[in-house]
Design a protein around this motif. Sequence first.
Motif, PDB file in Angstrom:
ATOM      1  N   VAL A  12     136.250  67.404  56.689  1.00 22.13           N
ATOM      2  CA  VAL A  12     136.296  66.013  56.227  1.00 22.13           C
ATOM      3  C   VAL A  12     136.211  65.965  54.707  1.00 22.13           C
ATOM      4  O   VAL A  12     136.955  65.220  54.055  1.00 22.13           O
ATOM      5  CB  VAL A  12     135.177  65.178  56.887  1.00 22.13           C
ATOM      6  N   LEU A  13     135.317  66.743  54.123  1.00 24.18           N
ATOM      7  CA  LEU A  13     135.181  66.761  52.662  1.00 24.18           C
ATOM      8  C   LEU A  13     136.445  67.293  51.984  1.00 24.18           C
ATOM      9  O   LEU A  13     136.889  66.738  50.970  1.00 24.18           O
ATOM     10  CB  LEU A  13     133.975  67.598  52.255  1.00 24.18           C
ATOM     11  N   VAL A  14     137.038  68.340  52.536  1.00 29.20           N
ATOM     12  CA  VAL A  14     138.260  68.898  51.945  1.00 29.20           C
ATOM     13  C   VAL A  14     139.402  67.886  52.036  1.00 29.20           C
ATOM     14  O   VAL A  14     140.112  67.645  51.045  1.00 29.20           O
ATOM     15  CB  VAL A  14     138.638  70.230  52.636  1.00 29.20           C
ATOM     16  N   PHE A  15     139.582  67.277  53.193  1.00 29.98           N
ATOM     17  CA  PHE A  15     140.658  66.291  53.336  1.00 29.98           C
ATOM     18  C   PHE A  15     140.416  65.057  52.475  1.00 29.98           C
ATOM     19  O   PHE A  15     141.362  64.488  51.918  1.00 29.98           O
ATOM     20  CB  PHE A  15     140.840  65.889  54.799  1.00 29.98           C
ATOM     21  N   ALA A  16     139.161  64.660  52.321  1.00 29.70           N
ATOM     22  CA  ALA A  16     138.850  63.518  51.458  1.00 29.70           C
ATOM     23  C   ALA A  16     139.173  63.849  50.003  1.00 29.70           C
ATOM     24  O   ALA A  16     139.732  63.017  49.275  1.00 29.70           O
ATOM     25  CB  ALA A  16     137.388  63.111  51.611  1.00 29.70           C
ATOM     26  N   ALA A  17     138.829  65.052  49.570  1.00 27.64           N
ATOM     27  CA  ALA A  17     139.128  65.456  48.195  1.00 27.64           C
ATOM     28  C   ALA A  17     140.639  65.493  47.964  1.00 27.64           C
ATOM     29  O   ALA A  17     141.130  65.040  46.924  1.00 27.64           O
ATOM     30  CB  ALA A  17     138.510  66.822  47.910  1.00 27.64           C
ATOM     31  N   ILE A  18     141.375  66.029  48.919  1.00 29.71           N
ATOM     32  CA  ILE A  18     142.840  66.060  48.804  1.00 29.71           C
ATOM     33  C   ILE A  18     143.392  64.646  48.771  1.00 29.71           C
ATOM     34  O   ILE A  18     144.260  64.313  47.951  1.00 29.71           O
ATOM     35  CB  ILE A  18     143.451  66.881  49.955  1.00 29.71           C
ATOM     36  N   TRP A  19     142.909  63.770  49.639  1.00 28.95           N
ATOM     37  CA  TRP A  19     143.400  62.398  49.718  1.00 28.95           C
ATOM     38  C   TRP A  19     143.165  61.656  48.405  1.00 28.95           C
ATOM     39  O   TRP A  19     144.062  61.025  47.871  1.00 28.95           O
ATOM     40  CB  TRP A  19     142.717  61.666  50.881  1.00 28.95           C
TER      41      TRP A  19
END
Length: 72
Positions: A12-19
């Motif tokens: 979730v943190l990785v996808f949020a950072a990418i988003w």
Amino acid sequence: MSAIILRILIYVLVFAAIWFGVRRIWSDWQNKFRADDEAQHQRDLHERKRPDVVDLKRDKDGVFRPGDDDRR
């Protein structure tokens, strides 16, 4: 069980950072292109005021010809 939760949290943190990174890049590009368009528009408006620029008007037959008002 906590390993699964930790793994999900990391995803979730990785996808949020990418988003948020993609949104930031998109926003920066939009602002840059908008500023470039505004600068080009201002240059065009300034160039129209020059005396050596001819305004073309569409004639009755659809052909563009110089207008009647000469700005010399």
